[in-house]
Design an enzyme around this catalytic site. Structure first.
Site, mmCIF file in Angstrom:
data_model
loop_
_atom_site.group_PDB
_atom_site.id
_atom_site.type_symbol
_atom_site.label_atom_id
_atom_site.label_comp_id
_atom_site.label_asym_id
_atom_site.label_seq_id
_atom_site.Cartn_x
_atom_site.Cartn_y
_atom_site.Cartn_z
ATOM 1 C CG ASP A 18 31.411 14.200 89.659
ATOM 2 O OD1 ASP A 18 30.798 14.946 89.310
ATOM 3 O OD2 ASP A 18 32.142 14.550 90.647
ATOM 4 C CG ASN A 66 21.946 14.866 91.919
ATOM 5 O OD1 ASN A 66 22.168 13.906 91.587
ATOM 6 N ND2 ASN A 66 23.090 15.535 92.461
HETATM 7 C C1 FPP Z 1 27.342 14.363 87.933
HETATM 8 O O1 FPP Z 1 28.091 15.569 87.194
HETATM 9 C C2 FPP Z 1 26.097 13.800 87.269
HETATM 10 C C3 FPP Z 1 24.979 13.538 87.535
HETATM 11 C C4 FPP Z 1 24.579 14.441 88.758
HETATM 12 C C5 FPP Z 1 24.100 13.225 86.533
HETATM 13 C C6 FPP Z 1 24.437 11.720 85.949
HETATM 14 C C7 FPP Z 1 23.596 11.745 84.624
HETATM 15 C C8 FPP Z 1 23.931 11.284 83.618
HETATM 16 C C9 FPP Z 1 25.229 10.479 83.109
HETATM 17 C C10 FPP Z 1 22.975 11.485 82.188
HETATM 18 C C11 FPP Z 1 22.053 10.094 81.772
HETATM 19 C C12 FPP Z 1 22.223 9.064 82.966
HETATM 20 C C13 FPP Z 1 21.320 7.989 82.389
HETATM 21 C C14 FPP Z 1 21.173 6.752 83.541
HETATM 22 C C15 FPP Z 1 20.471 7.925 81.401
HETATM 23 P P1 FPP Z 1 27.920 16.886 87.691
HETATM 24 O O2 FPP Z 1 26.990 17.617 86.954
HETATM 25 O O3 FPP Z 1 27.979 17.163 89.010
HETATM 26 O O4 FPP Z 1 29.602 17.589 87.185
HETATM 27 P P2 FPP Z 1 30.484 18.559 87.577
HETATM 28 O O5 FPP Z 1 30.978 18.263 88.974
HETATM 29 O O6 FPP Z 1 31.326 18.556 86.590
HETATM 30 O O7 FPP Z 1 29.477 20.070 87.844
#
Ligand code: FPP
Length: 238
Positions: A18, A66
Site C-alpha cells: 500500500d 480495485n
Molecule cells: C495500493 O496502493 C497498491 C495497489 C492497489 C497496487 C499494487 C501494485 C503494484 C505494486 C504494481 C506492481 C505489481 C506487480 C505484482 C507487478 P494505493 O494505490 O492504494 O496507494 P494509496 O493508498 O497511497 O493511494
C-alpha cells in the site's frame, strides 16, 4: 541491515503493498508513477525473499474491489503487470521460482490471461520459492469459490462432508499447496486486512509500517523479519 536468523525465516510472507498513490502524490506525479515504482520494489523483494529462503511470497496486486478505481488507473495497473512479466519471467525461471496467480484472473483482459497462464505453465516444474500474485483476489470471494468447489466434489462423490475439517478445507483454497501465512506485512500506514487471505491469516504475525510501498527496500524487509523473529508465537497455547 538487521541481522536476521536465516534458519528461522518465515516460510510464507504475505504483503499488502500500500501507498503507491501517496508516494506519487508527494512527488506531484500521476498515481500510476507510484505503481511503476512499486513494481521495482516487487522485483527487489522477490529477489531478496528468494535469496533468504522464503518458501512462499504472496503479493496483493489487485483486489476484487480495485475495479472501482478510474479506468485509466486500472488499465495502467494491467500494463504494469504485463511489463513486470515481460521483463522478469526470464529471471523468475532462472531463480527456480514457481509463478502462480491467486484470484479469479479469468476476468482480466484475454491477452493478460494468456500471458499469466503461459508464465504459470513455464514455471510449474520449478521447485524453488512460490510467488503468488493476487489478482482480482478477495478473501471472501476465495472462501465462497472454495465452498462451491467443495459442494461440486460432494455431488460427484469425490468428497464426503464427514471428512470436512480445517485441514481438508484448505485443499479448496487458491493456496492449497502453500503453508499458512507466517508474516503479513502491510506498508503505507494503514492497519487493516482489506480482504486479503482471511482464512490463511488466522495465526499470522502482522507487521504494519508507515513506509510507502515504493520505498520498501530489502533492509525494510529485514526489519520486518527481525521483528517477526523476536515474537513469541503460541498458536493459542501458553
Ligand atoms: C495500493 O496502493 C497498491 C495497489 C492497489 C497496487 C499494487 C501494485 C503494484 C505494486 C504494481 C506492481 C505489481 C506487480 C505484482 C507487478 P494505493 O494505490 O492504494 O496507494 P494509496 O493508498 O497511497 O493511494
Amino acid at each position: 541491515m538487521k541481522d536476521i536468523d536465516l534458519k528461522n525465516v518465515p516460510k510464507h510472507i504475505g504483503i499488502i503493498m500500500d501507498g503507491n498513490g501517496r508516494w506519487a502524490k508527494n512527488r506531484f506525479l500521476p498515481r500510476i508513477a507510484g505503481h511503476k515504482e512499486g513494481m521495482n520494489r516487487v522485483v527487489d523483494i522477490v529477489e531478496e525473499c528468494c535469496k533468504i529462503g522464503v518458501r512462499t511470497l504472496t503479493l496483493y496486486a489487485f483486489s476484487t474491489e480495485n475495479w472501482k478505481r478510474p479506468e485509466e488507473e486500472v488499465n495502467g495497473l494491467m500494463n504494469i503487470l504485463v511489463i513486470y512479466i515481460n521483463s522478469q519471467l526470464k529471471r523468475i525461471l532462472e531463480n527456480n521460482i514457481v509463478f502462480r496467480v491467486i484470484g479469479d484472473y479469468s476476468k482480466l483482459p484475454d491477452s493478460i490471461v494468456k500471458l499469466l497462464e503461459d508464465s504459470i505453465n513455464k514455471s510449474k516444474n520449478n521447485n524453488g520459492m512460490v510467488l503468488n500474485i493476487a489478482l482480482n483476489y478477495g478473501g471472501r470471494a476465495e472462501i465462497i469459490a472454495s465452498i462451491k468447489k467443495l459442494y461440486d466434489d460432494i455431488l460427484k462423490e469425490k468428497f464426503s462432508i464427514d471428512d470436512l475439517n480445517e485441514e481438508s478445507f484448505k485443499k479448496y483454497l487458491y493456496t492449497k499447496e502453500n503453508s499458512d501465512v507466517d508474516l503479513m506485512i502491510r506498508t503505507g500506514n494503514e492497519k487493516r486486512i482489506s480482504n486479503f487471505l482471511i482464512y490463511q491469516l488466522a495465526y499470522s504475525e502482522f507487521y504494519f509500517t508507515d513506509i510507502l510501498w515504493p520505498e520498501f527496500y530489502a533492509d525494510n524487509l529485514y526489519d520486518a523479519i527481525y521483528d517477526f523473529q523476536n515474537r513469541n508465537r503460541r498458536f493459542g497455547g501458553i
